[in-house]
Enzyme design. Structure first.
Site, mmCIF file in Angstrom:
data_model
loop_
_atom_site.group_PDB
_atom_site.id
_atom_site.type_symbol
_atom_site.label_atom_id
_atom_site.label_comp_id
_atom_site.label_asym_id
_atom_site.label_seq_id
_atom_site.Cartn_x
_atom_site.Cartn_y
_atom_site.Cartn_z
ATOM 1 C CE LYS A 276 -3.121 32.915 10.685
ATOM 2 N NZ LYS A 276 -2.850 32.463 12.061
ATOM 3 C CD GLU A 362 6.116 25.074 22.992
ATOM 4 O OE1 GLU A 362 5.253 25.084 22.101
ATOM 5 O OE2 GLU A 362 7.255 25.614 22.851
ATOM 6 N NE ARG A 390 8.401 23.956 20.464
ATOM 7 C CZ ARG A 390 9.063 24.438 19.411
ATOM 8 N NH1 ARG A 390 9.385 23.631 18.418
ATOM 9 N NH2 ARG A 390 9.379 25.706 19.335
#
Length: 635
Positions: A276, A362, A390
């Site tokens: 990243k 979640e 979610r």
């Protein structure tokens, strides 16, 4: 891992490969030997664009070579690329007809920061929430097979996204369906925050098996899709063959591997190692790899700093929770992969045994909190409004039905600005307000948020939610410590006789400003702060309705929320509405696109001017007539 090419310095002359690429078909005309140079130019274009707009930088920089190789090998848009979360899609947008508009990313009327079906045929599936790509790609593959087509389908999934249950649900189905598709596991060992959970440890072990370049080259030459791991992987055991790990920054290696995968007759998981922030030193050196950045100086990476203002609601919540935790050891905090965004990083540093990052999960987060609540703990589930959606079944089934006192800290409630439609916190009032036994609060300012945290800590009768907006508070003084608020009681802040404005949550300061403007027009206005949507303050609602000509409710949420609960209160009480009109103001029945939050609020008619305009329209007046009736001269 290949170092790749060094991106040209800002302002230097490039070889201008990118200038000849409007769509991927143009890219496929370029010699494979030049794809490294194309990658350099794409990386530089993304850096320069995001330096002007801000946005998700690190994720995109990490997939530049992979993106170039994907569009070089696959016949997009006929072949479908499905990006999971898609905050890494800026290089993809650069190569698919949108490079001239990159400097409009996440701005009003500009490009979305995520993939969007409405924006381009090269975005077959929109996404901004995690772990949807495998399921969607399998759906595309099934539809292709049913329609007798021959295109390929590719899902690009980050290692962080693989931690969510839906990714495994999709993978499980892929393993049984055996349809032709490619799943790229983009493993950069970094989500929005450092990875958490046993899967991260497992992938770290797989990463360690990536051999040197010569060994990989030999393996690819001999097998096409070699597996360098010496035993069956989790993916193999689920019925999806695994290959890799490969170097995602070696564009030539990616082309060879993807070409082999493209021609397979079944599913394949390609484990691709990336970094990243790759290719931009400030991003590589940053703890979060410049996941999300403000505008910045390309030369040194220094981000623009706004003028210091009031503390953010998120930080106020976090500090209040830390203060409460110091007095009650039962207070624990849980976040699904967003400890920094939810303000819980500091909490975790002070109370490492009482902070849980459960990764992008979640549903698990909610039920995990339910279990702790059943055991006598006082858990706070800190979840953005958009992500709480979610875990909705778990909120009802595992928490509310059992009357368990889980505390839901609902951040980013309302407009969220540049993240746009996928992240608007529009629905939590409506989807929580319909659940029996659920107590709902919303802070009108940051001081009230402190008191609501204290209220939630002390409330053990069932689930309770406190919502608060993104961004800075309004600048009021903060109390030394929170004091519990009486459940279900609002407060009148300004007394009037003609118009009543009942505000719920973050638009309170606009309601107060609207009250001032209406009073200046001679329209005597009461402004009240509801504080609770459920239980709603029946007495306050009845008084406002029966003693004013107009009752306005204001909420930064969708239809079916606070206004519906107020209307229900009026009906239940048989309130005398002979003289009063009830007019609700809530978010319009549209998806509001990315823009500055203030512009979004104004577009929704929820700012002070919008409230005033709605009041005047409801009274059949315009501003000039109201001023004239009040005898107020124009300055």
């Amino acid at each position: 891992m290949a170092d790749g090419h060094t991106p040209p310095e800002a302002g230097s002359k490039s070889s201008n490969f990118l200038s000849a690429i409007d769509v991927p078909a143009d890219l496929r005309k370029i010699d494979q030997a030049d794809l490294g140079h194309v990658s350099d130019e794409v990386r530089q274009a993304v850096i320069e664009a995001v330096s002007q707009t801000g946005g998700h930088l690190g994720a995109g920089l990490g997939v530049v070579e992979l993106t170039v190789a994907l569009h070089y090998v696959f016949n997009t848009p006929a072949d479908k690329l499905i990006w999971d979360v898609s905050h890494q899609c800026y290089p993809h947008k650069t190569l698919t007809g949108r490079k001239s508009r990159l400097n409009t990313l996440r701005t009003g009327g500009g490009l979305s920061g995520f993939t969007s079906r409405a924006e381009s045929e090269f975005d077959p599936f929109g996404a901004a929430h995690s772990s949807t790509a495998i399921s969607a790609a399998l759906g595309f593959a099934a539809g292709r097979d049913f329609m007798g087509r021959d295109n390929q389908v590719v899902a690009i999934v980050g290692d962080g996204a693989m931690s969510a249950g839906m990714a495994f649900e999709g993978l499980n189905n892929v393993g049984s369906e055996k349809r032709r598709m490619v799943i790229i596991l983009n493993d950069n060992h970094m989500s929005i925050a450092p990875p958490a959970g046993a899967l991260s440890d497992y992938l770290t072990e797989l990463r360690s098996h990536m051999p040197d370049e010569a060994t990989r080259d030999a393996g690819i030459a001999e097998e096409g899709l070699p597996r360098f791991v010496d035993q069956p992987t989790l993916f193999d055991d689920l019925g999806v063959p695994y290959a890799g790990p490969f170097d995602g920054h070696d564009v030539d290696e990616m082309v060879r591997v993807l070409t082999a995968a493209r021609d397979l007759d079944g599913p394949i998981v390609l484990h691709v190692i990336t970094r990243k922030g790759k290719g931009y030193a400030p991003a590589e050196a940053s703890a979060d790899c410049y996941h999300g950045v403000a505008k910045f100086n390309v030369a040194d990476g220094k981000q623009a700093k706004g003028v210091p203002g009031a503390p953010s609601y998120t930080s106020v919540f976090a500090n209040a929770l830390i203060d409460e935790a110091a007095r009650d050891e039962r207070v624990v905090a849980v976040s699904p992969a967003m400890p920094d965004g939810s303000g819980l990083t500091k909490f975790g540093e002070i109370y490492p045994d009482r902070h849980f990052d459960v990764a992008i999960a979640e549903q698990h987060c909610v039920t995990f909190c339910a279990g702790m609540a059943a055991e006598g703990m006082r858990p706070f589930a800190a979840i953005y409004s958009t992500f709480l959606q979610r875990g909705y079944d778990q909120v009802i089934h595992d928490v509310a039905i059992q009357k368990l006192p889980v505390r839901f800290a609902i951040d980013r409630a309302g407009m969220v600005g540049a993240d746009g439609v996928t992240h608007q916190g529009a629905y939590d009032i409506a989807f929580l307000g319909c659940i029996p036994g659920f107590t709902l609060m919303a802070a009108g300012d940051e001081a009230e948020l402190v008191h609501m945290v204290s209220t939630a800590v002390e409330f053990d009768e069932g689930p309770i939610g406190l919502r608060y907006p993104r961004g800075e508070g309004v600048g009021v003084a903060l109390p030394e410590r929170g004091t519990p608020i009486e459940i279900g009681k609002g407060v009148v802040l300004k007394e009037g006789s003609k118009v009543a404005i009942l505000s719920y949550g973050g638009r309170l300061h606009d309601a107060l400003a609207a009250g001032d403007k209406l009073n200046a027009m001679g329209l005597s206005t009461t402004v009240a702060n509801a504080r609770f949507a459920k239980p709603v303050d029946d007495e306050l609602v009845r008084q406002l309705a029966e003693h004013h000509e107009l009752l306005i409710t204001v909420e930064e949420g969708s239809i079916g929320g606070f206004s519906a609960l107020v209307f229900d209160s009026l009906v239940r009480q048989g309130a005398d509405m002979a003289k009063a009109r009830f007019v609700p103001i809530y978010m319009p029945d549209i998806f509001i696109d990315h823009d500055k939050p203030a512009n979004q609020v104004a577009a929704a008619g929820l700012d002070a001017d919008g409230i005033v305009a709605r009041v005047l329209a409801s009274l059949g007046m315009d501003e000039a007539r109201a001023i004239a009736a009040a005898g107020v001269g124009a300055e």
